[in-house]
Design an enzyme around this catalytic site. Sequence first.
Site, short mmCIF file in Angstrom:
data_model
loop_
_atom_site.label_atom_id
_atom_site.label_comp_id
_atom_site.label_asym_id
_atom_site.label_seq_id
_atom_site.Cartn_x
_atom_site.Cartn_y
_atom_site.Cartn_z
N LYS A 149 0.84 -1.21 0.00
CA LYS A 149 0.00 0.00 0.00
C LYS A 149 0.88 1.26 0.00
O LYS A 149 0.74 2.13 -0.86
CB LYS A 149 -0.90 0.00 1.23
CG LYS A 149 -1.69 1.28 1.39
CD LYS A 149 -2.33 1.37 2.77
CE LYS A 149 -3.01 2.70 2.98
NZ LYS A 149 -4.16 2.91 2.08
N ILE A 163 -27.85 13.55 4.03
CA ILE A 163 -27.81 12.12 4.35
C ILE A 163 -27.14 11.84 5.69
O ILE A 163 -27.16 10.73 6.19
CB ILE A 163 -27.14 11.35 3.19
CG1 ILE A 163 -27.85 11.65 1.87
CG2 ILE A 163 -27.14 9.85 3.42
CD1 ILE A 163 -29.34 11.38 1.87
N HIS A 169 -19.95 12.25 -4.90
CA HIS A 169 -18.66 11.58 -5.06
C HIS A 169 -17.68 12.43 -5.85
O HIS A 169 -16.52 12.07 -5.98
CB HIS A 169 -18.86 10.21 -5.72
CG HIS A 169 -19.78 9.34 -4.93
ND1 HIS A 169 -21.15 9.39 -5.09
CD2 HIS A 169 -19.55 8.46 -3.94
CE1 HIS A 169 -21.72 8.55 -4.23
NE2 HIS A 169 -20.78 7.98 -3.53
#
Length: 755
Positions: free
Chosen positions: A19, A430, A693
Amino acid sequence: MTTAHILGFPRIGSARELKSALERHWKGKLGEAELHQLGRELRARHWAQQKAAGLDYVTVGDFAFYDHLHNATALFSAAPKRFGFDAPLTLTDYFAMARGTAAQPALAMKKWFDTNYHYLVPELSRDSRFVLNRDWLLPEVREALALGYKVKVVLPGPLTWLWLASAEPGFDKLQLLSLLLNVYYALLAELRALGVEWLQVDEPILSLDLPQAWLAAYPVVYRELAGAGPQLLLATYFGSVAQHAPLLKKLPIAGLHLDLVRAPKQLDAFLGDWPQDKLLSLGVVDGRNLWRCNLAAALEKLHAAQTVLGERLWVSASCSLLHVPHDLSLEQQLDPQLKRWMAFATQKLDELALLKRALNEGEHSIWRELQEAASALEQRRKAATTQRPQVRGRVAALKESDALRAASFDARIVEQRAALQLPPLPTTTIGSFPQTGEIRAARAAFKSGKASAAEYTQTMQTAIRIAVERQEALGLDVLVHGEAERNDMVEYFGEQLDGYAFTQFGWVQSYGSRCVKPPVIYGDVARPQPMTVAWAQYAQSLTQKPMKGMLTGPVTMLFWSFVRDDLPKSEVALQLALALRDEVCDLEAAGIRVIQIDEPAIREGLPLQQADWPVYLDWAVRAFRITAAGVRNATQIHTHMCYSEFNDILPSIAAMDADVITIETSRSRMALLDAFADFKYPNDIGPGLYDIHSPRVPTAEEMQTLLQRALDVVPAERLWVNPDCGLKTRGWSETEAALSRMVATAQALRAQLPQ
Ligand code: GLN
Ligand code: ZN
């Protein structure tokens, strides 16, 4: 002699070395040569582990710099035309397809069967052509051979790779099969030339519902591949393939792998008349969960198979170990008893070696380990039954009526409208607002003991106050507190519930360099005290407008955790539901009149075979309803889901009976709404008006068009106005800009509604 092997190993490294290297490489801080060097080191380390544990083969081909399915795409030179890459594809091309370029969006990403791993979707069209890329896979095989290992290579099967690809509309991708087989053919010849004995061909799609044309292709494909190279081990996993037993027995393969953890009974369909010339690899160690194997039970199964199969029995984990964390021995803070019940990938290698030894040398050869495993299991069993009898009792005492609100939606909504006094087309969000650097820093400081509880509370209250002030200024109708105190929507609740544990290094790859560290449900779930009430109450005290309480639902809590394997998931869901139900009721008692129960994972839990859907949907919906049903009619229950793909489960979504559902629709330009309209979804709906997004602020016209479209299919009195998901990954400036347009859009259309 029985053979032991694995289908695949985690590739990210025990310290997530891959990673960090990938992220440095993408930032231009680590060269390609260094990245390759790390890849070689990780592979060498993981092969050495397999060999040292006592496995007979090392598995080569499970390593990937981003995704194993994408590796196959590169191996076949199957880049979509739109990227304009020439063969052979380079590592730069590989990353460009995975992450997108300035000119081209990335390949789509999809969930790998029912796991939380995501693969890159190959993109096919009628002019797709394939060429073997010799810079891919083959060097890794040579690497392993040069290190002196006995090698089993793994590759996605041609039908699985094709099935998972997307195709241009109107094009049957199965037409590409023979072109694709040419590449496999060439590859198999190379592998044979290298002296590779075994090729594991992964065909997990065999546990899905497949159309007849695809099933009919299996004999054709494997006739083609048999004899072209190494012996073929066809690997299935994640479900039963018993329904294909007659087909599989006739395939010219040398062996078949079965997942006996997910589908233990399927063995019966194979063992009786399994052809003499084929072996069976039995996956008895759980590759999907981090519990220690019940060695005695596994051996019982394996012995029975050994009597029939003799040397043709192989032992393995159910699926690739990709889906479990790397190494339990790194955990320093786990309760020792709990640690004793677990096995990560490294420990699972040892379990396989033990099983093999018991099969080859008799159980007495591992009696000490058998005893230790049995005693750990016994300890776990005892702890489970004595843990929280009151939780078990409550679940057992659940009545039909506990899943029912006092009145039907039609009656409830009248009371709710009277209580809430909202305008038509009410606006809301939301749940989360931007998680600023300050908020994160405060949480980190509190966790590490550098800040006191009082300081922490103060910072969070400030964040809540700012969020409330900004929402009031924007003119939103139903407010939220903003979730500043939540690191993650599952972890936040898990940390406060009994029966949950957290690991330090329990990372599993989600996609690319991204890993998640799911919490562990090890015991009966109970709520020692309220989890969100104080924050919600504080937030409500700042405003006259209704403040929406915010909870993660039982199904999502379940599917985003590692779950105990000694109780059915449905039962764990009910324990979670009861704990959350108490929270819902406490919120109501504290004066919160709107409560949202997020269930973004409800679709993720869908079984792979449609025949199993009704049973799952039944308990999942029931768990949600039990969570929600304890409140008065006038209290409004919302739910939220993050995607637009549920045309096929709409009756179940409706059966959840939330008063309001908010869903993602903006990216599909409201296409989902037609389905809701056709189905006549009965309750209130908030279709997402804009895509959170992306940092892009949509224009007022775009929002107007979407809202107008929604009004065409949903009666105005049942329509809500909101973004399509939480805003925690966004910045405040774009958030305020977008929300102010959203509110203005709602107000403008409101003014045009007939009075
Ligand atoms: N309430 C959550 C939020 O706003 C919902 C997130 C989700 O559905 N994934 O962040
Ligand atoms: Zn969402």
